[in-house]
Design an enzyme around this catalytic site. Sequence first.
Site, mmCIF file in Angstrom:
data_model
loop_
_atom_site.group_PDB
_atom_site.id
_atom_site.type_symbol
_atom_site.label_atom_id
_atom_site.label_comp_id
_atom_site.label_asym_id
_atom_site.label_seq_id
_atom_site.Cartn_x
_atom_site.Cartn_y
_atom_site.Cartn_z
ATOM 1 N N ILE A 1 0.847 -1.195 0.000
ATOM 2 C CA ILE A 1 0.000 0.000 0.000
ATOM 3 C C ILE A 1 0.885 1.248 0.000
ATOM 4 O O ILE A 1 1.602 1.511 0.979
ATOM 5 C CB ILE A 1 -0.944 0.013 1.216
ATOM 6 C CG1 ILE A 1 -1.726 -1.305 1.310
ATOM 7 C CG2 ILE A 1 -1.880 1.211 1.144
ATOM 8 C CD1 ILE A 1 -2.512 -1.665 0.062
ATOM 9 N N ARG B 1 -4.911 3.745 -15.009
ATOM 10 C CA ARG B 1 -4.042 2.863 -15.792
ATOM 11 C C ARG B 1 -3.396 3.559 -16.986
ATOM 12 O O ARG B 1 -2.191 3.410 -17.209
ATOM 13 C CB ARG B 1 -4.811 1.621 -16.232
ATOM 14 C CG ARG B 1 -4.774 0.522 -15.173
ATOM 15 C CD ARG B 1 -5.579 -0.691 -15.534
ATOM 16 N NE ARG B 1 -5.479 -1.688 -14.473
ATOM 17 C CZ ARG B 1 -6.375 -2.632 -14.238
ATOM 18 N NH1 ARG B 1 -7.462 -2.705 -14.994
ATOM 19 N NH2 ARG B 1 -6.203 -3.493 -13.264
ATOM 20 N N GLU C 1 -0.980 -1.785 -10.220
ATOM 21 C CA GLU C 1 -2.240 -1.449 -10.900
ATOM 22 C C GLU C 1 -2.534 -2.405 -12.061
ATOM 23 O O GLU C 1 -3.090 -2.018 -13.082
ATOM 24 C CB GLU C 1 -2.244 0.013 -11.363
ATOM 25 C CG GLU C 1 -2.243 0.990 -10.209
ATOM 26 C CD GLU C 1 -2.433 2.429 -10.628
ATOM 27 O OE1 GLU C 1 -3.255 2.678 -11.527
ATOM 28 O OE2 GLU C 1 -1.767 3.297 -10.042
#
Length: 375
Positions: free
Chosen positions: A149, A232, A353
């Site tokens: 994270i 993205r 991602e």
Amino acid sequence: MTAFSLDPAQTAWCEELRALAEQQLRPLAEKGEPGHVNRPLIAALGESGLLDRLLNSGALDLCLLRESLARGCTEAETALALQGLGTHPVVQAGTPAHRERWLPEVRAGRAVAAFALSEPGAGSDAAALALNAERTFDGWRLTGEKCWISNAPEADFYTVFARTTQGAGSRGVTAFLVPADRPGLTGTALDMLSPHPIGALVLDGVPVTPDDVLGEPDRGFRVAMNTLNLFRPSVGAFAVGMARAALDATVAYTAERTAFGGPLKDLQAVSHQVAEMATRTEAARLLVYAAAAAYDAGEAGVPRRAAMAKLYATETAQYVVDTAVQLHGARALRRGHLLEHLYREVRAPRIYEGASEVQRTIIAKELYANQEASA
């Protein structure tokens, strides 16, 4: 597909961003402690108005922001992008109270956000997340772990995705806004290849209420995917910015460095590699812009286009930076050299991602689905 081109104002803005990154943000980045949130850098992003622009940007503006900052200072680009990733769920699905509490703080660079989706057993397969939300009389208690994270454990608030309905796959996930001072929430920093602030979180019965829900219960996976569909292509833009920085450095170096009686650029083996670097970088850039323009226009097929943009741009950046290191020789391996820095930075975007393999799966699934629909 939407046609696009950058107008003179956009081009000038990109150059202004690059200059800002090199002249004002890079010195702050260099003073930061590796592996920790650089709050003075984030404050400077707020003072410059870039965090406000970030939260009000479409996909193309976001890509221009990330590419231009990455050319001048990757740390500034990453700090900005992480603020966007952690805050966009609040922008798209937060309540008026959420927005009033947190968005002004993020815009000003005073609050640090984090996007807490990944878990030890749920990375590429995000729908497999297991962090449990146990129902209580006034809400839920969150129990489990998150890992990889960004900005953890130093963020001021987290967008946490938890399982509220067992056995329901992606349909049983809820997004919660969890302030960092909630009881039961702890974290540790992770030492990574590129020293960004990344950590693991442990949630031991962290209390949340219906007021903490982003969107609707059991519909949090949509919040996550909407965020990733926007970001993205911009990961691809980050990669393009790094590739352009490596290309700029290589063109300058090979024009000045002499070997075998002349500048390196006169050696065909060198000039052809530089030409290949430039061509792939421009192709990646155009693919990123096309995906962003399609997102902003609300066209169909955005997940596939976003996947193509991230896949090709991140793989291209890896090639370009690696080739730049090769052409610079041993000096590029010295700690503190731009290319040594980029070499460490460029590896992670092929994973986070959605790894390159996941992007290929997304592309192929849509292609075959379209083929079946037209059969």
